[in-house]
Design a protein around this motif. Structure first.
Motif, PDB file in Angstrom:
ATOM      1  N   VAL A   9       0.830  -1.192   0.000  1.00 31.36           N
ATOM      2  CA  VAL A   9       0.000   0.000   0.000  1.00 31.36           C
ATOM      3  C   VAL A   9       0.869   1.248   0.000  1.00 31.36           C
ATOM      4  N   LEU A  10       1.902   1.283   0.812  1.00 30.71           N
ATOM      5  CA  LEU A  10       2.780   2.447   0.863  1.00 30.71           C
ATOM      6  C   LEU A  10       3.446   2.666  -0.481  1.00 30.71           C
ATOM      7  N   GLY A  11       3.898   1.597  -1.087  1.00 37.77           N
ATOM      8  CA  GLY A  11       4.535   1.714  -2.393  1.00 37.77           C
ATOM      9  C   GLY A  11       3.559   2.185  -3.440  1.00 37.77           C
ATOM     10  N   ALA A  12       2.379   1.653  -3.407  1.00 43.37           N
ATOM     11  CA  ALA A  12       1.370   2.048  -4.385  1.00 43.37           C
ATOM     12  C   ALA A  12       1.043   3.524  -4.244  1.00 43.37           C
ATOM     13  N   ALA A  13       0.963   3.998  -3.031  1.00 41.56           N
ATOM     14  CA  ALA A  13       0.660   5.408  -2.811  1.00 41.56           C
ATOM     15  C   ALA A  13       1.743   6.275  -3.395  1.00 41.56           C
ATOM     16  N   ALA A  14       2.952   5.907  -3.176  1.00 40.31           N
ATOM     17  CA  ALA A  14       4.059   6.685  -3.688  1.00 40.31           C
ATOM     18  C   ALA A  14       4.047   6.685  -5.196  1.00 40.31           C
ATOM     19  N   LEU A  15       3.784   5.547  -5.781  1.00 40.88           N
ATOM     20  CA  LEU A  15       3.747   5.459  -7.230  1.00 40.88           C
ATOM     21  C   LEU A  15       2.598   6.268  -7.797  1.00 40.88           C
ATOM     22  N   ALA A  16       1.509   6.238  -7.121  1.00 34.73           N
ATOM     23  CA  ALA A  16       0.347   6.967  -7.598  1.00 34.73           C
ATOM     24  C   ALA A  16       0.627   8.447  -7.637  1.00 34.73           C
ATOM     25  N   LEU A  17       1.364   8.920  -6.703  1.00 36.34           N
ATOM     26  CA  LEU A  17       1.645  10.335  -6.616  1.00 36.34           C
ATOM     27  C   LEU A  17       2.401  10.815  -7.833  1.00 36.34           C
ATOM     28  N   THR A  18       3.202   9.958  -8.392  1.00 40.69           N
ATOM     29  CA  THR A  18       4.023  10.374  -9.514  1.00 40.69           C
ATOM     30  C   THR A  18       3.214  10.609 -10.769  1.00 40.69           C
ATOM     31  N   THR A  19       2.076  10.006 -10.874  1.00 39.05           N
ATOM     32  CA  THR A  19       1.288  10.136 -12.083  1.00 39.05           C
ATOM     33  C   THR A  19       0.657  11.504 -12.236  1.00 39.05           C
ATOM     34  N   VAL A  20       0.617  12.270 -11.211  1.00 36.54           N
ATOM     35  CA  VAL A  20      -0.027  13.569 -11.252  1.00 36.54           C
ATOM     36  C   VAL A  20       0.624  14.476 -12.278  1.00 36.54           C
ATOM     37  N   VAL A  21       1.864  14.255 -12.572  1.00 35.17           N
ATOM     38  CA  VAL A  21       2.593  15.161 -13.437  1.00 35.17           C
ATOM     39  C   VAL A  21       1.985  15.287 -14.827  1.00 35.17           C
ATOM     40  N   LEU A  22       1.304  14.318 -15.299  1.00 34.17           N
ATOM     41  CA  LEU A  22       0.742  14.385 -16.642  1.00 34.17           C
ATOM     42  C   LEU A  22      -0.315  15.466 -16.777  1.00 34.17           C
ATOM     43  N   GLY A  23      -0.913  15.890 -15.672  1.00 32.29           N
ATOM     44  CA  GLY A  23      -1.952  16.895 -15.751  1.00 32.29           C
ATOM     45  C   GLY A  23      -1.549  18.230 -15.166  1.00 32.29           C
ATOM     46  N   VAL A  24      -0.320  18.392 -14.733  1.00 31.44           N
ATOM     47  CA  VAL A  24       0.117  19.630 -14.114  1.00 31.44           C
ATOM     48  C   VAL A  24       0.404  20.666 -15.190  1.00 31.44           C
ATOM     49  N   GLN A  25       0.046  21.905 -14.921  1.00 28.11           N
ATOM     50  CA  GLN A  25       0.289  23.000 -15.850  1.00 28.11           C
ATOM     51  C   GLN A  25       1.723  23.487 -15.720  1.00 28.11           C
ATOM     52  N   PRO A  26       2.298  24.060 -16.773  1.00 24.52           N
ATOM     53  CA  PRO A  26       3.631  24.645 -16.700  1.00 24.52           C
ATOM     54  C   PRO A  26       3.672  25.740 -15.643  1.00 24.52           C
ATOM     55  N   ALA A  27       4.865  25.970 -15.074  1.00 27.52           N
ATOM     56  CA  ALA A  27       5.039  27.017 -14.073  1.00 27.52           C
ATOM     57  C   ALA A  27       4.557  28.339 -14.636  1.00 27.52           C
ATOM     58  N   GLY A  28       3.788  29.082 -13.840  1.00 26.16           N
ATOM     59  CA  GLY A  28       3.296  30.376 -14.262  1.00 26.16           C
ATOM     60  C   GLY A  28       1.971  30.314 -15.000  1.00 26.16           C
ATOM     61  N   ALA A  29       1.535  29.141 -15.424  1.00 27.32           N
ATOM     62  CA  ALA A  29       0.269  29.015 -16.144  1.00 27.32           C
ATOM     63  C   ALA A  29      -0.881  28.961 -15.146  1.00 27.32           C
ATOM     64  N   HIS A 119       4.421  13.547  -0.748  1.00 24.58           N
ATOM     65  CA  HIS A 119       4.694  13.119   0.628  1.00 24.58           C
ATOM     66  C   HIS A 119       3.436  12.460   1.183  1.00 24.58           C
ATOM     67  N   SER A 120       3.641  11.397   1.950  1.00 25.66           N
ATOM     68  CA  SER A 120       2.495  10.726   2.565  1.00 25.66           C
ATOM     69  C   SER A 120       2.862  10.126   3.900  1.00 25.66           C
ATOM     70  N   SER A 121       1.828   9.889   4.682  1.00 28.20           N
ATOM     71  CA  SER A 121       1.907   9.106   5.906  1.00 28.20           C
ATOM     72  C   SER A 121       0.946   7.958   5.675  1.00 28.20           C
ATOM     73  N   GLY A 122       1.396   6.959   4.922  1.00 23.46           N
ATOM     74  CA  GLY A 122       0.534   5.884   4.464  1.00 23.46           C
ATOM     75  C   GLY A 122       0.186   4.886   5.540  1.00 23.46           C
ATOM     76  N   GLY A 123      -0.696   4.004   5.176  1.00 23.29           N
ATOM     77  CA  GLY A 123      -1.121   2.955   6.089  1.00 23.29           C
ATOM     78  C   GLY A 123      -1.842   1.870   5.328  1.00 23.29           C
ATOM     79  N   ASP A 124      -2.498   0.993   6.054  1.00 20.65           N
ATOM     80  CA  ASP A 124      -3.270  -0.070   5.427  1.00 20.65           C
ATOM     81  C   ASP A 124      -4.537   0.518   4.825  1.00 20.65           C
ATOM     82  N   GLY A 125      -4.992  -0.032   3.728  1.00 20.94           N
ATOM     83  CA  GLY A 125      -6.218   0.432   3.103  1.00 20.94           C
ATOM     84  C   GLY A 125      -6.024   1.688   2.292  1.00 20.94           C
TER      85      GLY A 125
END
Length: 161
Positions: A9-29, A119-125
């Motif tokens: 679960v902790l690993g999955a959370a960390a991996l999930a966080l990385t996917t956000v970049v595909l939808g992030v706007q360029p700096a200043g946009a 950053h996360s404080s992950g857990g079960d579930g």
């Protein structure tokens, strides 16, 4: 085994966080809120007991204060039921266990020449992590990542602000 699930679960959370970049706007946009969905498959796991020798599987018992885990994975568009075949990003997460055995994790997700930081404080579930920034086109990214474990993988819902 609960300790195995906690690491997954902790690993999955960390991996999930990385996917956000595909939808992030360029700096200043002017960023518009956006929700993205990804399926994460771990590709590597290392457990490092405090002062001990690293192993590439979960320990036989619960973690101890100071123990660490490192997890890497591939990210696919979609969810566990319907996802693409193409890897759209990769991630790396490091978690450290505190005295109360809560885990504090930092993750980086790479998409081309840019990174997303989480950053996360992950857990079960199910649990939610915070997007703390990024580099390149993801500079100043903010939002959350909701991780939903599915067996040894995870569905991720990323909400960019």
């Amino acid at each position: 085994m609960r300790s195995t699930r906690r690491f997954t679960v902790l690993g999955a959370a960390a991996l999930a966080l990385t996917t956000v970049v595909l939808g992030v706007q360029p700096a200043g946009a002017a960023a518009k809120p956006k929700t993205l969905h990804y399926f994460e498959k771990p590709t590597g796991f290392t457990y490092i007991p405090a002062g001990g020798k690293p192993i590439h599987q979960p320990p036989s018992g619960p973690p101890k204060p100071g123990d660490r885990i490192e997890i890497s994975g591939n990210l696919y568009k979609g969810d566990h039921k319907h996802h693409g075949d193409e890897v759209v990003g990769t991630d790396h997460t490091i978690c450290v266990f505190n005295a109360d055995l809560s885990a504090y994790c930092d993750a980086q997700a790479a998409f081309g020449g840019s990174m997303l930081l989480v950053h996360s404080s992950g857990g079960d579930g199910d649990f939610t992590s915070t997007i703390t920034g990024g580099t390149g086109r993801f500079l100043n990214a903010k939002g959350t990542v909701r991780t939903h474990p599915v067996k040894d993988n995870a569905d991720l819902t990323i909400r960019l602000k």
